[in-house]
Design an enzyme around this catalytic site. Structure first.
Site, mmCIF file in Angstrom:
data_model
loop_
_atom_site.group_PDB
_atom_site.id
_atom_site.type_symbol
_atom_site.label_atom_id
_atom_site.label_comp_id
_atom_site.label_asym_id
_atom_site.label_seq_id
_atom_site.Cartn_x
_atom_site.Cartn_y
_atom_site.Cartn_z
ATOM 1 C CG ASP A 169 27.091 59.433 74.113
ATOM 2 O OD1 ASP A 169 26.968 59.061 75.288
ATOM 3 O OD2 ASP A 169 26.696 58.772 73.136
ATOM 4 C CG HIS B 20 17.871 58.701 73.839
ATOM 5 N ND1 HIS B 20 17.715 57.352 73.633
ATOM 6 C CD2 HIS B 20 19.024 58.839 74.556
ATOM 7 C CE1 HIS B 20 18.725 56.700 74.183
ATOM 8 N NE2 HIS B 20 19.532 57.570 74.756
#
Length: 404
Positions: free
Chosen positions: A231, A319
């Site tokens: 992330d 995404h």
């Protein structure tokens, strides 16, 4: 999660009765899931107690992170293992009186945070373990800036509602936002208490607080979120940060805008998907973070690459595709997100992203809300926007350029 899956290697160096009931937020809310504090403290000490480090000839404790500077250390310091966010509201009386209250609160926070970050904080709870390694930021919300006519970027504004939002006003918003970061939970708990007490004494009221954490991650590598994916791979470099994160030359050059979102994640539901489907939902491989079109984690995802049958290699609903800077003229956010765990059914991401113009977030989130394959596993529960003030010089006060 409105950007491509914050990165610890950041590219740039920001009423008494109510408090009695709410003040507990800042102590109780500072506690993370069991074991996080111990793990973070172990990471900070490299697995050694101070005495043992001296006995084995290990390097001395790290120096304190300077509080004073042109930009706030809570944005410029490499991302630390743990965070605690606090929000405050100011009374609404007259513009002149409220401006004076704001000056007092900012002065109190400046003194408290500078002292806590110093080489020798006076509170005994912050002594005996080396420097606190505290970094912090303070920002002002759009509503307060408008109400008091403060000198903030013209782009500062509340976010619009997005499809699927289920926002709890008690968990978001606020006139002032403070973010504390450190290597251990103890430091954050104590400093959150000190900051809350100082702000209250100067006239502010507690609104909400939230703790977060990162996994143990080797230096120079990207942390993972609770879905198991890396992330923060695609944060901007120094030059891009000057263009997209920090303000333009002038009064706001050393400030930025923080967009905060508390996002609940359906960890079990996402984990139930087959591995290859999870990779397609994100657009990267979970194991190594490599985009589906690349061979290394930091390869730029090619959102236009196609398979022989004409389908996109990175699916149209992935995404990574929908958050790609290619769809925003190259604009990038500086992401410094954390995970949170407030119980078995309430775990997720504290999305914290810094940008010059929050309209960038709005564009990205509108794309995600309409098409992102990850959205069924996410719930946006709280939101806040704040202008992260330029740093304070020694002897100065945060916000000393707010007054026009």
């Amino acid at each position: 999660m409105p950007t491509e899956p914050g990165n610890p290697q950041d590219p740039a160096r920001p009423a008494a009765t109510r408090f009695g009931r709410r003040g507990a937020l800042f102590a109780a809310g500072a506690v993370l899931a069991a074991g996080v504090g111990a793990a973070a403290d172990e990471l900070a000490r490299g697995g050694r107690t101070p005495g043992r480090a001296a006995a084995t000839g290990a390097p001395p404790p790290e120096a304190a992170i300077p509080f004073h500077g042109s930009r706030q250390a809570g944005v410029t310091t490499p991302q630390q293992p743990a965070t605690h966010l606090l929000a405050f509201d100011l009374p609404q009386t007259s513009e002149a009186a409220d401006r004076q209250t704001l000056r007092g609160v900012l002065g109190a926070l400046t003194r408290t945070l500078a002292t806590a970050a110093s080489d020798g904080p006076p509170d005994p709870r912050l002594q005996g373990g080396g420097t606190t390694r505290l970094s912090s930021l303070v920002g002002v919300g759009p509503a307060l800036a408008t109400r008091l006519g403060l000198d903030v970027p013209a782009e500062l504004a509340e976010l619009p509602p997005f499809p699927g939002d289920r926002l709890d006003p008690a968990r978001g918003g606020g006139d002032l936002l403070v973010q504390l970061c450190a290597a251990d939970r103890w430091t954050l708990t104590v400093v959150a208490e000190l900051a809350g007490t100082a702000a209250h004494a100067a006239g502010a009221a507690a609104r909400w607080s939230q703790s977060g954490f990162l996994p143990r991650t080797a230096p120079g590598t990207t942390p993972r979120n609770l879905f198991g994916f890396k992330d923060g791979t695609a944060n901007p470099d120094d030059a891009a940060a000057e263009q997209w994160v920090w303000g333009p030359p002038g009064a706001h050059q050393n400030g930025t805008v923080l967009v905060y979102r508390r996002i609940r994640m359906d960890v079990a539901g996402f984990a139930a998907l087959p591995e290859d489907q999870r990779d397609r939902v994100i657009g990267r491989r979970a194991g190594d973070g490599v985009p589906l079109t690349g061979t290394a984690e930091h390869d730029d995802p090619d959102i236009y690459a196609k398979n022989p049958d004409g389908s996109y290699v990175i699916p149209a609903t992935a995404h990574v595709r929908l958050t790609s800077p290619r769809l925003d003229g190259g604009a990038r956010m500086l992401r410094r997100s954390y995970s949170y765990d407030d119980g078995p059914t309430d775990r997720g991401l504290l999305f914290c992203a810094f940008m010059r113009d929050p309209a960038q977030f709005t564009r990205v989130q509108n794309r995600l809300a309409g098409r992102d394959a990850l959205m069924p596993y996410l719930g946006h529960q709280a939101s806040a926007v704040a202008y992260v003030l330029p740093g304070a010089a020694p002897g100065g006060t945060l916000g000393d350029r707010l007054w026009t």
